[in-house]
Design an enzyme around this catalytic site. Sequence first.
Site, PDB file in Angstrom:
ATOM      1  N   ASN A 179       0.838  -1.212   0.000  1.00  0.00           N
ATOM      2  CA  ASN A 179       0.000   0.000   0.000  1.00  0.00           C
ATOM      3  C   ASN A 179       0.869   1.256   0.000  1.00  0.00           C
ATOM      4  OD1 ASN A 179      -3.106  -0.338   0.306  1.00  0.00           O
ATOM      5  ND2 ASN A 179      -2.247  -1.990   1.552  1.00  0.00           N
ATOM      6  N   HIS A 190      -8.049  -0.755   7.427  1.00  0.00           N
ATOM      7  CA  HIS A 190      -8.225  -2.077   8.031  1.00  0.00           C
ATOM      8  C   HIS A 190      -8.858  -3.000   6.986  1.00  0.00           C
ATOM      9  CE1 HIS A 190      -8.538  -4.886  11.319  1.00  0.00           C
ATOM     10  NE2 HIS A 190      -9.714  -5.220  10.844  1.00  0.00           N
ATOM     11  N   GLU A 227      -7.932  -2.071  -1.623  1.00  0.00           N
ATOM     12  CA  GLU A 227      -7.084  -1.084  -0.939  1.00  0.00           C
ATOM     13  C   GLU A 227      -6.326  -0.228  -1.945  1.00  0.00           C
ATOM     14  OE1 GLU A 227      -6.289  -3.225   3.301  1.00  0.00           O
ATOM     15  OE2 GLU A 227      -4.809  -3.603   1.757  1.00  0.00           O
TER      16      GLU A 227
HETATM   17  C1  GRF Z   1      -3.291  -4.319   4.439  1.00  0.00           C
HETATM   18  O1  GRF Z   1      -4.183  -5.341   4.139  1.00  0.00           O
HETATM   19  C2  GRF Z   1      -3.904  -3.332   5.397  1.00  0.00           C
HETATM   20  O2  GRF Z   1      -5.286  -3.261   5.325  1.00  0.00           O
HETATM   21  C3  GRF Z   1      -3.533  -3.875   6.730  1.00  0.00           C
HETATM   22  O3  GRF Z   1      -2.275  -4.454   6.561  1.00  0.00           O
HETATM   23  C4  GRF Z   1      -2.089  -4.829   5.214  1.00  0.00           C
HETATM   24  C5  GRF Z   1      -0.799  -4.220   4.754  1.00  0.00           C
HETATM   25  O4  GRF Z   1      -0.393  -4.720   3.512  1.00  0.00           O
HETATM   26  N1  GRF Z   1      -3.673  -2.862   7.749  1.00  0.00           N
HETATM   27  P1  GRF Z   1       0.844  -4.087   2.771  1.00  0.00           P
HETATM   28  O5  GRF Z   1       2.015  -4.090   3.748  1.00  0.00           O
HETATM   29  O6  GRF Z   1       0.478  -2.692   2.379  1.00  0.00           O
HETATM   30  O7  GRF Z   1       1.116  -4.951   1.600  1.00  0.00           O
END
Ligand code: GRF
Length: 191
Positions: A16, A106, A176
């Site tokens: 992300n 989340h 996301e």
């Molecule tokens: C995501 O699914 C977010 O919703 C959660 O942790 C995960 C992080 O994934 N809080 P990344 O590290 O961004 O791949």
Amino acid sequence: MTKKRIAILASGSGSNAQRITEYFADSEQAEVALILSNRTDAYVLERARKLNVPSRTFNRHDFYDSDEITRLLQTEKIDLVVLAGFLWLVPQHMLCAFPNRIINIHPALLPKFGGKGMFGTKVHEAVIAAREAMSGITIHFVNEVYDSGEHILQVKAEIHPEETPESLAEKIHQLEYEFFPKTIESVLDSL
Ligand code: GRF
């Protein structure tokens, strides 16, 4: 207009964080100015290097017993703090310094399947074990209790009968990537 400055806090892979950084790379409005992690082995640090975003790590002492990280965010003139897979509770001094300026994502439909210890695959396993028809994402402001701040956006995803925690995780990640950067943009617009 000066660009708004985003700091991302992440504990793990940071996909992300990468997506958000890339989204704002050509933006006139904002940029990812800093990536911080509580883990020295987090892959997000490698991503930060490749993306040319300054990064640093911190330990429990820096985060909780001192206000070093809060002061760093202030010195760096950060407008919005984004938690993207960050697993520690945010301390009071940081909440006070950035009121309504810290947001989290989340990977489920809060208030269900949230709280301390609910992260990563555990969330998706719990959703499937509960035979939910839907899961999704919740983007919310951060307060002093895990996953309980005011919601900014929820987006739902259907769960299929053959869904596994892995396939659900993938589906949620796609949501996301689509919605988190846009939501950050609209929160920045409202500042
Ligand atoms: C995501 O699914 C977010 O919703 C959660 O942790 C995960 C992080 O994934 N809080 P990344 O590290 O961004 O791949």
